[in-house]
Design an enzyme around this catalytic site. Structure first.
Site, PDB file in Angstrom:
ATOM      1  N   ASN A   8       0.878  -1.162   0.000  1.00 16.59           N
ATOM      2  CA  ASN A   8       0.000   0.000   0.000  1.00 16.59           C
ATOM      3  C   ASN A   8       0.922   1.220   0.000  1.00 16.59           C
ATOM      4  O   ASN A   8       1.428   1.625   1.048  1.00 16.59           O
ATOM      5  CB  ASN A   8      -0.880  -0.052   1.255  1.00 16.59           C
ATOM      6  N   ARG A 101      -2.664  -2.088  -3.310  1.00 18.32           N
ATOM      7  CA  ARG A 101      -3.828  -1.243  -3.110  1.00 18.32           C
ATOM      8  C   ARG A 101      -3.738  -0.102  -4.115  1.00 18.32           C
ATOM      9  O   ARG A 101      -2.749   0.625  -4.165  1.00 18.32           O
ATOM     10  CB  ARG A 101      -3.815  -0.666  -1.706  1.00 18.32           C
ATOM     11  N   HIS A 189     -12.632   3.562   0.178  1.00 14.31           N
ATOM     12  CA  HIS A 189     -12.539   2.629   1.311  1.00 14.31           C
ATOM     13  C   HIS A 189     -13.165   1.270   0.966  1.00 14.31           C
ATOM     14  O   HIS A 189     -13.586   0.528   1.851  1.00 14.31           O
ATOM     15  CB  HIS A 189     -13.228   3.186   2.583  1.00 14.31           C
ATOM     16  N   LEU A 217     -14.451   4.961  10.068  1.00 10.19           N
ATOM     17  CA  LEU A 217     -14.096   6.269  10.617  1.00 10.19           C
ATOM     18  C   LEU A 217     -12.635   6.261  11.037  1.00 10.19           C
ATOM     19  O   LEU A 217     -12.280   5.755  12.100  1.00 10.19           O
ATOM     20  CB  LEU A 217     -14.998   6.597  11.822  1.00 10.19           C
ATOM     21  N   ARG A 249      -9.978  16.953   5.783  1.00  7.38           N
ATOM     22  CA  ARG A 249     -10.822  17.175   4.601  1.00  7.38           C
ATOM     23  C   ARG A 249     -12.213  17.653   5.029  1.00  7.38           C
ATOM     24  O   ARG A 249     -12.720  17.209   6.056  1.00  7.38           O
ATOM     25  CB  ARG A 249     -10.974  15.888   3.789  1.00  7.38           C
ATOM     26  N   ASP A 291      -6.525  15.020  14.583  1.00  7.66           N
ATOM     27  CA  ASP A 291      -6.430  13.703  15.204  1.00  7.66           C
ATOM     28  C   ASP A 291      -7.472  13.574  16.322  1.00  7.66           C
ATOM     29  O   ASP A 291      -7.492  14.373  17.261  1.00  7.66           O
ATOM     30  CB  ASP A 291      -5.006  13.553  15.768  1.00  7.66           C
ATOM     31  N   ARG A 293      -7.943  11.525  18.778  1.00  2.35           N
ATOM     32  CA  ARG A 293      -7.465  11.322  20.150  1.00  2.35           C
ATOM     33  C   ARG A 293      -7.025  12.644  20.780  1.00  2.35           C
ATOM     34  O   ARG A 293      -7.311  12.921  21.928  1.00  2.35           O
ATOM     35  CB  ARG A 293      -6.274  10.355  20.127  1.00  2.35           C
ATOM     36  N   ILE A 337     -10.821   5.571  14.439  1.00  2.04           N
ATOM     37  CA  ILE A 337     -11.772   6.225  15.344  1.00  2.04           C
ATOM     38  C   ILE A 337     -12.914   5.252  15.679  1.00  2.04           C
ATOM     39  O   ILE A 337     -13.285   5.081  16.841  1.00  2.04           O
ATOM     40  CB  ILE A 337     -12.333   7.520  14.712  1.00  2.04           C
ATOM     41  N   GLU A 339     -13.010   2.066  15.729  1.00  5.63           N
ATOM     42  CA  GLU A 339     -12.642   0.922  16.569  1.00  5.63           C
ATOM     43  C   GLU A 339     -12.287   1.329  17.996  1.00  5.63           C
ATOM     44  O   GLU A 339     -12.350   0.521  18.911  1.00  5.63           O
ATOM     45  CB  GLU A 339     -11.422   0.203  15.954  1.00  5.63           C
ATOM     46  N   GLU A 387      -7.461  -4.269   5.472  1.00  4.97           N
ATOM     47  CA  GLU A 387      -7.411  -4.133   4.014  1.00  4.97           C
ATOM     48  C   GLU A 387      -6.336  -5.039   3.409  1.00  4.97           C
ATOM     49  O   GLU A 387      -6.509  -5.575   2.315  1.00  4.97           O
ATOM     50  CB  GLU A 387      -7.164  -2.658   3.657  1.00  4.97           C
TER      51      GLU A 387
HETATM   52  P1  ADP Z   1      -5.981   6.153   8.339  1.00  5.56           P
HETATM   53  O1  ADP Z   1      -7.158   6.651   7.575  1.00  5.56           O
HETATM   54  O2  ADP Z   1      -4.778   7.056   8.263  1.00  5.56           O
HETATM   55  O3  ADP Z   1      -5.667   4.676   8.146  1.00  5.56           O
HETATM   56  P2  ADP Z   1      -6.723   5.322  11.015  1.00  5.56           P
HETATM   57  O4  ADP Z   1      -7.772   4.344  10.641  1.00  5.56           O
HETATM   58  O5  ADP Z   1      -5.441   4.799  11.557  1.00  5.56           O
HETATM   59  O6  ADP Z   1      -6.431   6.347   9.860  1.00  5.56           O
HETATM   60  O7  ADP Z   1      -7.385   6.314  12.089  1.00  5.56           O
HETATM   61  C1  ADP Z   1      -6.686   7.383  12.632  1.00  5.56           C
HETATM   62  C2  ADP Z   1      -7.626   8.100  13.616  1.00  5.56           C
HETATM   63  O8  ADP Z   1      -7.995   7.190  14.662  1.00  5.56           O
HETATM   64  C3  ADP Z   1      -6.993   9.312  14.274  1.00  5.56           C
HETATM   65  O9  ADP Z   1      -7.923  10.381  14.292  1.00  5.56           O
HETATM   66  C4  ADP Z   1      -6.726   8.814  15.697  1.00  5.56           C
HETATM   67  O10 ADP Z   1      -6.756   9.848  16.650  1.00  5.56           O
HETATM   68  C5  ADP Z   1      -7.877   7.872  15.909  1.00  5.56           C
HETATM   69  N1  ADP Z   1      -7.584   6.959  17.003  1.00  5.56           N
HETATM   70  C6  ADP Z   1      -6.643   5.993  17.016  1.00  5.56           C
HETATM   71  N2  ADP Z   1      -6.617   5.387  18.235  1.00  5.56           N
HETATM   72  C7  ADP Z   1      -7.556   6.001  19.000  1.00  5.56           C
HETATM   73  C8  ADP Z   1      -8.020   5.844  20.350  1.00  5.56           C
HETATM   74  N3  ADP Z   1      -7.492   4.922  21.167  1.00  5.56           N
HETATM   75  N4  ADP Z   1      -9.025   6.641  20.776  1.00  5.56           N
HETATM   76  C9  ADP Z   1      -9.565   7.567  19.952  1.00  5.56           C
HETATM   77  N5  ADP Z   1      -9.162   7.776  18.693  1.00  5.56           N
HETATM   78  C10 ADP Z   1      -8.187   7.003  18.212  1.00  5.56           C
END
Ligand code: ADP
Length: 400
Positions: A8, A101, A189, A217, A249, A291, A293, A337, A339, A387
């Site tokens: 990827n 990918r 996605h 998400l 975005r 982000d 978190r 997000i 998960e 994926e």
């Molecule tokens: P990408 O689209 O880059 O693959 P991810 O699926 O890894 O993105 O998601 C990244 C997002 O998930 C970020 O906004 C991150 O803050 C959020 N995230 C990751 N772990 C946690 C957590 N434990 N609690 C809340 N949000 C989280």
């Protein structure tokens, strides 16, 4: 061992995974044969290589000097590092196929496709439709064709899963010739939705036959309606900027805003692209971060406003997608997000109470696979997406 390498390739990183070609992932007990996964990030800046086995053992976590590897462009040099590592990690491993990918397959590529020079040239035509991703994906393909010259190369598209969606979900209300020219709601996605859909078929076949909304998400965010395994509509459209607000975005934006920026603010194409892809979404609304978190840690104020907008849009989109299917049997949360953010799942579930959604707080906090109550009219699940596994599956099926 004959192996499948999944790649990827992004602008500054290459994520990879290695699977045993002989695994039987069509069989629910078969396992997917994963051996290793990781990434090289910071390509072009400070390249760093990280890899771990499926049981979580970190087998590489080191800076790499790409200029010392073989010649070629940065992606080729990164692949040379990866190849060297694979040879040291398990000398018996031989890469028989590479699954890639590829974000955009245009209107016609609805299935994983064997790559050759002709297909690659066709995929080049979609670069303007996904300028931030497609060129890097294809650079990765070209590099892999040179690095693994004898291997089968397969493209798996993020748009493919959506190609069977009904015409009303596939079109914009523009004059018809635009649809024929390829101005369509492609949706993205798709590899994640494909994975979730297959997982449901194996683990919850009754739900897989029903009406499902999957909320992917992550940093990029979209939702997809799936009925009996068929894509019925997605929040993402012609490009990956429509629908849900994302890390940086905008998500859905009245095209009148773009006209205003052009006519009244004098912004040009590049400035508008940067604005809607890189400066907006959670970052733009909070002024703090894209982000999730970090926003959770920031507490009230603009961070909370940004999260409230995200929740509001998720409710609108889930309600809209559910309405197009005449209801909903299951809601699946996935990606970073989806998960991990239990508070967001709680808020969304609360907002969907009118649909009969009820989640169990303890199951939600524990990130159980099913987080709804036994009495909930809708089964709510948290399913980690994968994926890479679905790319390996498709690549394997083209090898036989
Ligand atoms: P990408 O689209 O880059 O693959 P991810 O699926 O890894 O993105 O998601 C990244 C997002 O998930 C970020 O906004 C991150 O803050 C959020 N995230 C990751 N772990 C946690 C957590 N434990 N609690 C809340 N949000 C989280």
């Amino acid at each position: 061992m004959d192996a499948i390498l999944v790649l990827n390739a992004g602008s500054s990183s290459i994520k990879f995974a290695i699977f045993d070609q002989r695994a039987d992932d069509d069989n629910p007990g078969g396992g997917n044969g994963e051996r290793l996964r990781g990434q090289i990030d910071g390509i072009g800046d400070e390249p760093h290589f990280k890899a771990r086995t499926p049981d979580g053992e970190v087998v590489a976590d080191e800076s790499v000097a790409l200029q010392e590897a073989t010649s070629g462009n940065p992606h080729e040099r990164a692949l040379a590092v990866l190849l060297g590592f694979i040879e040291r990690f398990d000398p018996s491993l031989s890469v028989a196929a590479v699954g890639h990918r590829v974000v955009h397959g245009g209107p016609d590529y609805a299935e994983p496709t064997r790559l050759d020079d002709q297909t690659l040239a066709a995929l080049d035509r979609f670069v303007p439709l996904a300028p931030l991703h497609q060129p890097h994906n294809l650079a990765g393909v070209r590099a892999a064709m040179r690095a693994f010259a004898g291997a089968l190369q397969v493209a798996c598209f993020d748009t493919a899963f959506h190609r069977r969606q009904p015409w009303v979900a596939d079109t914009f209300a523009l004059p018809r010739h635009f649809y024929d020219e390829g101005v369509r709601r492609y949706g993205f996605h798709g590899l994640s939705y494909d994975y979730i859909s297959r997982y449901l078929q194996k683990a919850h076949p009754d739900l897989a036959q029903g009406r499902v909304v999957v909320a992917h998400l992550g940093n990029g965010a979209s939702l997809c309606a799936i009925q009996d395994g068929r894509a019925m509509g997605s929040t993402m459209g012609f490009t990956a900027v429509d629908g849900m607000p994302m890390g940086t975005r905008t998500g859905q934006l009245d095209p009148g805003v773009i006209l205003y920026l052009l006519a009244e603010k004098g912004l040009g194409h590049a400035e508008i692209e940067t604005l809607i892809y890189k400066e907006s979404g959670l970052l733009g609304l909070s002024g703090i971060s894209g982000d999730w978190r970090r926003l959770e840690e920031s507490g009230p104020g603009h961070a909370a406003d940004a999260m409230a907008y995200f929740t509001h849009r998720a409710l609108r989109e889930i309600g809209g997608l559910a309405a197009t299917m005449g209801g909903i049997d299951a809601l699946v949360f996935t990606a970073g997000i989806g998960e991990n953010a239990a508070g967001l799942r709680r808020d969304i579930a609360q907002g969907l109470g009118w649909l009969g959604v009820a989640i169990d707080p303890a199951r939600n906090d524990a990130k159980a696979e099913i987080i709804s109550t036994d009495a909930s009219a809708v089964t709510v699940l948290v399913i980690p997406t994968d994926e890479e596994a679905v790319i390996a599956h498709h690549t394997r099926s083209l090898m036989t």
